[in-house]
Design a protein around this motif. Sequence first.
Motif, PDB file in Angstrom:
ATOM      1  N   THR A 158       0.834  -1.272   0.162  1.00  0.00           N
ATOM      2  CA  THR A 158       0.158   0.125   0.023  1.00  0.00           C
ATOM      3  C   THR A 158       0.778   1.201  -0.118  1.00  0.00           C
ATOM      4  O   THR A 158       0.198   2.342  -0.417  1.00  0.00           O
ATOM      5  CB  THR A 158      -0.673   0.182   1.225  1.00  0.00           C
ATOM      6  OG1 THR A 158      -0.024   0.209   2.525  1.00  0.00           O
ATOM      7  CG2 THR A 158      -1.523  -1.257   1.395  1.00  0.00           C
ATOM      8  N   GLY A 159       1.962   1.369   0.552  1.00  0.00           N
ATOM      9  CA  GLY A 159       2.941   2.565   0.491  1.00  0.00           C
ATOM     10  C   GLY A 159       2.488   3.192   2.071  1.00  0.00           C
ATOM     11  O   GLY A 159       3.322   4.076   2.087  1.00  0.00           O
ATOM     12  N   ILE A 160       1.544   2.631   2.759  1.00  0.00           N
ATOM     13  CA  ILE A 160       1.292   3.215   4.082  1.00  0.00           C
ATOM     14  C   ILE A 160       2.332   2.854   5.065  1.00  0.00           C
ATOM     15  O   ILE A 160       2.505   1.748   5.168  1.00  0.00           O
ATOM     16  CB  ILE A 160      -0.260   2.916   4.313  1.00  0.00           C
ATOM     17  CG1 ILE A 160      -1.231   3.417   3.362  1.00  0.00           C
ATOM     18  CG2 ILE A 160      -0.677   3.745   5.835  1.00  0.00           C
ATOM     19  CD1 ILE A 160      -2.542   2.856   3.426  1.00  0.00           C
ATOM     20  N   LYS A 161       2.743   3.850   5.960  1.00  0.00           N
ATOM     21  CA  LYS A 161       3.647   3.643   7.039  1.00  0.00           C
ATOM     22  C   LYS A 161       2.809   3.814   8.437  1.00  0.00           C
ATOM     23  O   LYS A 161       3.233   3.158   9.368  1.00  0.00           O
ATOM     24  CB  LYS A 161       5.023   4.365   7.071  1.00  0.00           C
ATOM     25  CG  LYS A 161       5.611   4.117   5.845  1.00  0.00           C
ATOM     26  CD  LYS A 161       6.445   2.690   5.977  1.00  0.00           C
ATOM     27  CE  LYS A 161       7.526   2.739   6.704  1.00  0.00           C
ATOM     28  NZ  LYS A 161       8.228   1.235   6.535  1.00  0.00           N
ATOM     29  N   GLN A 162       1.932   4.493   8.428  1.00  0.00           N
ATOM     30  CA  GLN A 162       1.258   5.149   9.667  1.00  0.00           C
ATOM     31  C   GLN A 162      -0.007   5.930   9.516  1.00  0.00           C
ATOM     32  O   GLN A 162      -0.070   6.277   8.037  1.00  0.00           O
ATOM     33  CB  GLN A 162       2.089   5.990  10.791  1.00  0.00           C
ATOM     34  CG  GLN A 162       2.575   7.379   9.969  1.00  0.00           C
ATOM     35  CD  GLN A 162       3.358   8.163  10.924  1.00  0.00           C
ATOM     36  OE1 GLN A 162       4.341   7.500  11.463  1.00  0.00           O
ATOM     37  NE2 GLN A 162       3.129   9.461  10.926  1.00  0.00           N
ATOM     38  N   ARG A 163      -0.769   5.945  10.162  1.00  0.00           N
ATOM     39  CA  ARG A 163      -1.967   6.838  10.006  1.00  0.00           C
ATOM     40  C   ARG A 163      -2.394   7.499  11.419  1.00  0.00           C
ATOM     41  O   ARG A 163      -1.772   7.108  12.225  1.00  0.00           O
ATOM     42  CB  ARG A 163      -2.934   5.966   9.606  1.00  0.00           C
ATOM     43  CG  ARG A 163      -3.870   4.972  10.487  1.00  0.00           C
ATOM     44  CD  ARG A 163      -3.056   3.850  11.043  1.00  0.00           C
ATOM     45  NE  ARG A 163      -2.840   2.964   9.868  1.00  0.00           N
ATOM     46  CZ  ARG A 163      -1.897   2.212   9.432  1.00  0.00           C
ATOM     47  NH1 ARG A 163      -0.652   2.350  10.227  1.00  0.00           N
ATOM     48  NH2 ARG A 163      -1.680   1.477   8.277  1.00  0.00           N
ATOM     49  N   LEU A 207       1.836  13.944  -6.479  1.00  0.00           N
ATOM     50  CA  LEU A 207       1.791  14.171  -5.140  1.00  0.00           C
ATOM     51  C   LEU A 207       1.589  13.031  -4.096  1.00  0.00           C
ATOM     52  O   LEU A 207       0.483  12.349  -4.615  1.00  0.00           O
ATOM     53  CB  LEU A 207       1.028  15.430  -4.828  1.00  0.00           C
ATOM     54  CG  LEU A 207       1.326  16.621  -5.458  1.00  0.00           C
ATOM     55  CD1 LEU A 207       0.198  17.527  -5.505  1.00  0.00           C
ATOM     56  CD2 LEU A 207       2.608  17.237  -4.971  1.00  0.00           C
ATOM     57  N   SER A 208       2.285  12.726  -3.245  1.00  0.00           N
ATOM     58  CA  SER A 208       1.776  11.555  -2.157  1.00  0.00           C
ATOM     59  C   SER A 208       2.457  11.946  -0.791  1.00  0.00           C
ATOM     60  O   SER A 208       3.434  12.209  -0.819  1.00  0.00           O
ATOM     61  CB  SER A 208       2.425  10.363  -2.940  1.00  0.00           C
ATOM     62  OG  SER A 208       2.275   9.263  -2.101  1.00  0.00           O
ATOM     63  N   ASN A 209       1.328  11.614  -0.084  1.00  0.00           N
ATOM     64  CA  ASN A 209       1.557  11.760   1.517  1.00  0.00           C
ATOM     65  C   ASN A 209       1.278  10.480   2.170  1.00  0.00           C
ATOM     66  O   ASN A 209       0.787  10.536   3.297  1.00  0.00           O
ATOM     67  CB  ASN A 209       1.138  13.078   2.040  1.00  0.00           C
ATOM     68  CG  ASN A 209      -0.050  13.301   2.062  1.00  0.00           C
ATOM     69  OD1 ASN A 209      -0.775  12.495   1.485  1.00  0.00           O
ATOM     70  ND2 ASN A 209      -0.704  14.442   2.311  1.00  0.00           N
ATOM     71  N   LEU A 210       0.679   9.506   1.455  1.00  0.00           N
ATOM     72  CA  LEU A 210      -0.217   8.651   2.146  1.00  0.00           C
ATOM     73  C   LEU A 210       0.704   7.758   3.117  1.00  0.00           C
ATOM     74  O   LEU A 210      -0.051   7.042   3.805  1.00  0.00           O
ATOM     75  CB  LEU A 210      -0.959   7.749   1.363  1.00  0.00           C
ATOM     76  CG  LEU A 210      -0.343   6.657   0.325  1.00  0.00           C
ATOM     77  CD1 LEU A 210      -0.745   5.303   0.889  1.00  0.00           C
ATOM     78  CD2 LEU A 210      -0.840   6.904  -1.161  1.00  0.00           C
ATOM     79  N   ALA A 211       2.029   7.606   2.856  1.00  0.00           N
ATOM     80  CA  ALA A 211       2.682   7.021   3.875  1.00  0.00           C
ATOM     81  C   ALA A 211       2.435   7.582   5.342  1.00  0.00           C
ATOM     82  O   ALA A 211       2.493   6.683   6.135  1.00  0.00           O
ATOM     83  CB  ALA A 211       4.310   7.290   3.512  1.00  0.00           C
ATOM     84  N   ASN A 212       2.320   8.773   5.364  1.00  0.00           N
ATOM     85  CA  ASN A 212       1.926   9.416   6.799  1.00  0.00           C
ATOM     86  C   ASN A 212       0.308   9.155   7.314  1.00  0.00           C
ATOM     87  O   ASN A 212       0.489   9.163   8.433  1.00  0.00           O
ATOM     88  CB  ASN A 212       2.406  10.786   6.741  1.00  0.00           C
ATOM     89  CG  ASN A 212       3.840  11.004   6.480  1.00  0.00           C
ATOM     90  OD1 ASN A 212       4.636  10.051   6.956  1.00  0.00           O
ATOM     91  ND2 ASN A 212       4.385  12.143   5.681  1.00  0.00           N
TER      92      ASN A 212
END
Length: 339
Positions: free
Chosen positions: A45-50, A284-289
């Motif tokens: 997913t590319g997600i590291k945290q939410r 643009l991408s910030n979904l990792a955070n």
Amino acid sequence: MTAKQKSISGVSFVGSGSAIPAQIITNDQLALRVDTNDDWISTRTGIKQRRVLGPDESFSDLCFQASISALEMAKWGPESLDLVLLATSTPNDLFGSAPKIQAKLGAKNAVAFDLTAACSGFLFALVTAAQFLRNGSMKRVLVLGADQLSSWVDWDDRKSCVLFGDAAGALLMESSEGNSDDLLGFKLRSDGSRGDCLNLFEKRHFQTLVNTNMYQQGGFSPIQMNGQEVYKFAVREVPLILQDLLKSHQIDPESLDWLLLHQANKRILDAVADRLRISHSKVLSNLANYGNTSAATIPLMLDEAVRHGKIVQGDLIASSGFGAGLSWGAALFRWHGPS
Ligand code: COA
């Protein structure tokens, strides 16, 4: 629904704001609850945290903070707003959360209402607000995209719980004078026949009203998702609608400054960019955070990019939102920023 070519006035995008909960939940922390791990979530997913709203914050707080930071950027007083339009699927009042935000802001001249179109909600709200500006009935509008999906995620379902988070984003739009119009075009789509692959359905629970008469107690079941179906839908429909929009305005994908997509999965962002032959450096991408914050992803990403000086005045942006409904849409606009 497609943009009219002729309009009374144009639209200008002049300010942005966003707000996130303080509480961070990392992939490693999630692995304490469900059978998952950071490597699987990051790779797929590319997600590291939410971010997840905790007891000391509320959905309304996030909406309010995002609105205030946008108003400060534009140097607008709240009383100058004609409309507060909140895109959300998770209001804290089913009768509408927008009026509470309007009251808290002191936007006493604004009408306020909610609009629901899941993860496409912000884009649908932006286009809706633009109609009031274009037909001359309004001058200044605040569009919010905010969701608290953490309340409706099944935190024991590893197939979906790793994806979502909470946030709010805000955008200020103004009617522009003369021939200038920064909303170059848009396209919006829905297909309810495919809606079963992502839903937050009512819980059917009947109780006795009186004698043998029954009533249905209100309530919703947690989010249910067929991830693979949603993935296939996104990588097929999002490039198509963007290609269609760019073509109808004779714009080459290479001339875009930024691709601003709903932040659902890094692999979806990459696949859309590849299909459009757009360099990943323009995505643009910030979904990792933050993970997928539903209606908030696009304004949250926009605001971060503006505040970090990535998006500057005059930049040409193609945006696309997609999600439950099924719903999807695309808009092509230039960022103006505060005067
Ligand atoms: N951790 C570890 N393993 C997991 C897991 C998790 N969090 N979630 C699923 N798995 C397992 C599955 O059980 C399956 O195991 P199996 O092969 O033994 O049966 C395996 O990983 C592959 O599952 P699959 O569903 O095929 O993975 P995927 O590559 O399709 O990725 C998603 C799953 C959800 C990340 C992906 O489908 C996706 O992002 N879809 C779009 C969802 C979305 O964006 N929704 C919101 C739209 S607005």
